[in-house]
Design a protein around this motif. Structure first.
Motif, PDB file in Angstrom:
ATOM      1  N   ARG A 179     -43.799 -72.624  27.853  1.00 23.86           N
ATOM      2  CA  ARG A 179     -44.816 -72.964  26.849  1.00 23.86           C
ATOM      3  C   ARG A 179     -45.755 -74.030  27.388  1.00 23.86           C
ATOM      4  O   ARG A 179     -46.982 -73.889  27.326  1.00 23.86           O
ATOM      5  CB  ARG A 179     -44.130 -73.468  25.575  1.00 23.86           C
ATOM      6  N   LEU A 219     -43.642 -65.891  23.871  1.00 21.88           N
ATOM      7  CA  LEU A 219     -43.889 -67.215  23.307  1.00 21.88           C
ATOM      8  C   LEU A 219     -44.674 -67.122  22.003  1.00 21.88           C
ATOM      9  O   LEU A 219     -44.352 -67.809  21.027  1.00 21.88           O
ATOM     10  CB  LEU A 219     -44.638 -68.084  24.326  1.00 21.88           C
ATOM     11  N   GLN A 260     -43.354 -68.268  18.288  1.00 25.16           N
ATOM     12  CA  GLN A 260     -44.116 -69.221  17.484  1.00 25.16           C
ATOM     13  C   GLN A 260     -44.488 -68.599  16.141  1.00 25.16           C
ATOM     14  O   GLN A 260     -44.368 -69.238  15.093  1.00 25.16           O
ATOM     15  CB  GLN A 260     -45.371 -69.690  18.217  1.00 25.16           C
ATOM     16  N   GLN A 261     -44.925 -67.357  16.148  1.00 26.03           N
ATOM     17  CA  GLN A 261     -45.295 -66.668  14.916  1.00 26.03           C
ATOM     18  C   GLN A 261     -44.095 -66.577  13.971  1.00 26.03           C
ATOM     19  O   GLN A 261     -44.216 -66.830  12.779  1.00 26.03           O
ATOM     20  CB  GLN A 261     -45.817 -65.276  15.258  1.00 26.03           C
ATOM     21  N   GLY A 314     -41.468 -68.575  13.946  1.00 26.84           N
ATOM     22  CA  GLY A 314     -41.178 -69.926  13.467  1.00 26.84           C
ATOM     23  C   GLY A 314     -42.131 -70.381  12.379  1.00 26.84           C
ATOM     24  O   GLY A 314     -41.708 -70.997  11.392  1.00 26.84           O
ATOM     25  N   LEU A 315     -43.416 -70.082  12.532  1.00 27.49           N
ATOM     26  CA  LEU A 315     -44.390 -70.449  11.507  1.00 27.49           C
ATOM     27  C   LEU A 315     -44.101 -69.739  10.184  1.00 27.49           C
ATOM     28  O   LEU A 315     -44.297 -70.308   9.107  1.00 27.49           O
ATOM     29  CB  LEU A 315     -45.812 -70.119  11.977  1.00 27.49           C
ATOM     30  N   ALA A 333     -47.453 -77.238  13.146  1.00 31.93           N
ATOM     31  CA  ALA A 333     -47.619 -76.461  14.371  1.00 31.93           C
ATOM     32  C   ALA A 333     -48.894 -75.626  14.300  1.00 31.93           C
ATOM     33  O   ALA A 333     -49.064 -74.829  13.379  1.00 31.93           O
ATOM     34  CB  ALA A 333     -46.409 -75.550  14.587  1.00 31.93           C
ATOM     35  N   GLU A 344     -51.442 -72.602  15.138  1.00 31.39           N
ATOM     36  CA  GLU A 344     -51.281 -71.204  15.542  1.00 31.39           C
ATOM     37  C   GLU A 344     -51.925 -70.987  16.906  1.00 31.39           C
ATOM     38  O   GLU A 344     -52.920 -71.632  17.240  1.00 31.39           O
ATOM     39  CB  GLU A 344     -51.982 -70.275  14.550  1.00 31.39           C
ATOM     40  N   PRO A 345     -51.386 -70.053  17.694  1.00 28.87           N
ATOM     41  CA  PRO A 345     -52.077 -69.703  18.947  1.00 28.87           C
ATOM     42  C   PRO A 345     -53.400 -69.019  18.611  1.00 28.87           C
ATOM     43  O   PRO A 345     -53.503 -68.338  17.586  1.00 28.87           O
ATOM     44  CB  PRO A 345     -51.109 -68.734  19.628  1.00 28.87           C
TER      45      PRO A 345
END
Length: 145
Positions: free
Chosen positions: A27, A92, A96-97, A99-100, A110, A112-113
């Motif tokens: 990451r 990754l 992350q998605q 977890g959000l 956090a 977002e990408p």
């Protein structure tokens, strides 16, 4: 690879990548943190663990080592993603998605990408090779020998 050999790509991937520090190293390097000391500071990872994880990622051609030298200092190494490493951005982004969506304590803090081209949030999605969007419940995972 340690332990019994497997033909399951999930098990084999976890053998290589399935440790917390490994994914966090990837990451940070994807975010542009690529020097050992900067990774150590960002992650709070013990030096010996960081060194071992970086070595393993280099050995498996997920990371590349690039020497650099600051004026008046000895040569050091920076780490960059290889093609194999860049391909892990999907993993990754999906983590992350997830977890959000499912860990409400981290969602408010956090970011977002985003797509660097337009700034819009990026979503990790499943699609078949014919281009159909596929929901999770419509995915079949075969049994492995």
């Amino acid at each position: 690879m340690t332990g019994p050999q497997t033909t399951c790509p999930i098990a084999a991937s976890l053998e290589l990548l399935g440790e917390k520090w490994t994914l966090l190293i990837l990451r940070d390097i994807h975010r542009g943190i690529c020097r050992f000391s900067d990774l150590e500071e960002s992650l709070g990872c013990p030096r010996s663990v960081l060194s071992a994880r970086l070595r393993k990622l280099v050995e498996h051609d997920i990371l590349r080592v690039e020497p650099y030298r600051e004026p008046g200092r000895r040569q050091r190494h920076a780490y960059t993603l290889s093609t194999k490493g860049r391909d892990l951005v999907l993993v990754l982004a999906a983590l992350q998605q997830w977890g959000l969506k499912h860990l409400p304590d981290v969602a408010p803090i956090a970011p977002e990408p985003v797509h660097l081209g337009c700034g819009s949030p990026v979503e990790a999605r499943l699609s078949c090779r014919r281009g159909h969007h596929v929901e999770a419940e419509a995915v079949g995972l075969p049994e492995w020998p």
